[in-house]
Design a protein around this motif. Structure first.
Motif, PDB file in Angstrom:
ATOM      1  N   TYR A  73       0.843  -1.191   0.000  1.00 18.59           N
ATOM      2  CA  TYR A  73       0.000   0.000   0.000  1.00 18.59           C
ATOM      3  C   TYR A  73       0.883   1.247   0.000  1.00 18.59           C
ATOM      4  N   THR A  74       0.411   2.244  -0.682  1.00 22.05           N
ATOM      5  CA  THR A  74       1.089   3.538  -0.669  1.00 22.05           C
ATOM      6  C   THR A  74       0.181   4.530   0.026  1.00 22.05           C
ATOM      7  N   GLY A  83      -1.519  11.056  -1.089  1.00 19.53           N
ATOM      8  CA  GLY A  83      -0.900  10.598  -2.328  1.00 19.53           C
ATOM      9  C   GLY A  83      -0.241  11.732  -3.086  1.00 19.53           C
ATOM     10  N   GLU A  86       2.863  12.798  -1.148  1.00 20.97           N
ATOM     11  CA  GLU A  86       3.943  11.824  -1.347  1.00 20.97           C
ATOM     12  C   GLU A  86       4.527  11.950  -2.748  1.00 20.97           C
ATOM     13  N   LYS A  90       8.375  12.751  -3.576  1.00 21.12           N
ATOM     14  CA  LYS A  90       9.165  11.805  -4.381  1.00 21.12           C
ATOM     15  C   LYS A  90       9.787  12.511  -5.585  1.00 21.12           C
ATOM     16  N   GLN A 129       7.052   0.866   5.751  1.00 24.57           N
ATOM     17  CA  GLN A 129       6.178   0.431   4.658  1.00 24.57           C
ATOM     18  C   GLN A 129       5.489  -0.881   5.026  1.00 24.57           C
TER      19      GLN A 129
END
Length: 175
Positions: A73-74, A83, A86, A90, A129
């Protein structure tokens, strides 16, 4: 009782005083003892071997065919806002890394130290994670994962500063 035993021995003394034992009689006793095998029958061992083989084969087949797919899962699976955050972090990390990567000096101990710190952070991130996979909506884990990207950006900025400092130092020496 002792007198009875002595009397029996006196009567059978001639039979007992034989110089050589009867070897045929002794071997016949040994053969009869060997033929009366004590233990489990042969069919039991055959059945036990078949059962062990069947259990082992079943275990192997079930274990190999049911490889569990690990779902990772993110943060975007939890919330679209997380999301997006993130994704932005990133992208910043990737952009900074592309700027740092070609300039990395191999012999600078400070740079090596910072690279080791990044490797340790990656290991810690992998642990978080896994935690996120176990407990999907764990707010402290989410904050730590976002903090990971921010710290990685700081380390990459520090690496860029070290590289620039080293370049500036080299330029002032050569002038």
């Amino acid at each position: 009782m002792k007198k009875d035993l002595e009397k029996i021995l006196q009567e059978k003394r001639l039979k007992l005083d034989v110089e050589e034992p009867e070897s045929d009689l002794i071997w016949e006793g040994i053969r009869s003892g060997l033929s009366q095998r004590r233990g489990l029958p042969d069919w039991f061992w055959k059945v036990a071997a078949i059962v062990i083989f069947a259990v082992s084969a079943t275990y192997f087949v079930v274990n190999e065919t049911s490889k569990k797919e690990t779902v990772i899962y993110t943060l975007s699976d939890i919330s679209s806002d997380l999301g997006k955050q993130e994704k932005e972090l990133k992208q910043q990390v990737a952009y900074k890394w592309e700027a740092v990567k070609p300039e990395l000096p191999a012999d600078n101990p400070e740079v090596q130290f910072l690279l080791e710190q990044m490797d340790q952070m990656d290991t810690i991130y992998a642990n978080y994670q896994r935690d996120l996979n176990r407990t999907l909506d764990n707010e402290p884990v989410i904050h730590v994962m976002l903090d990971y990207y921010e710290k990685k950006i700081k380390i990459l900025n520090r690496l860029l500063m070290e590289i620039e400092k080293q370049k500036y130092h080299e330029e002032t020496i050569t002038l």
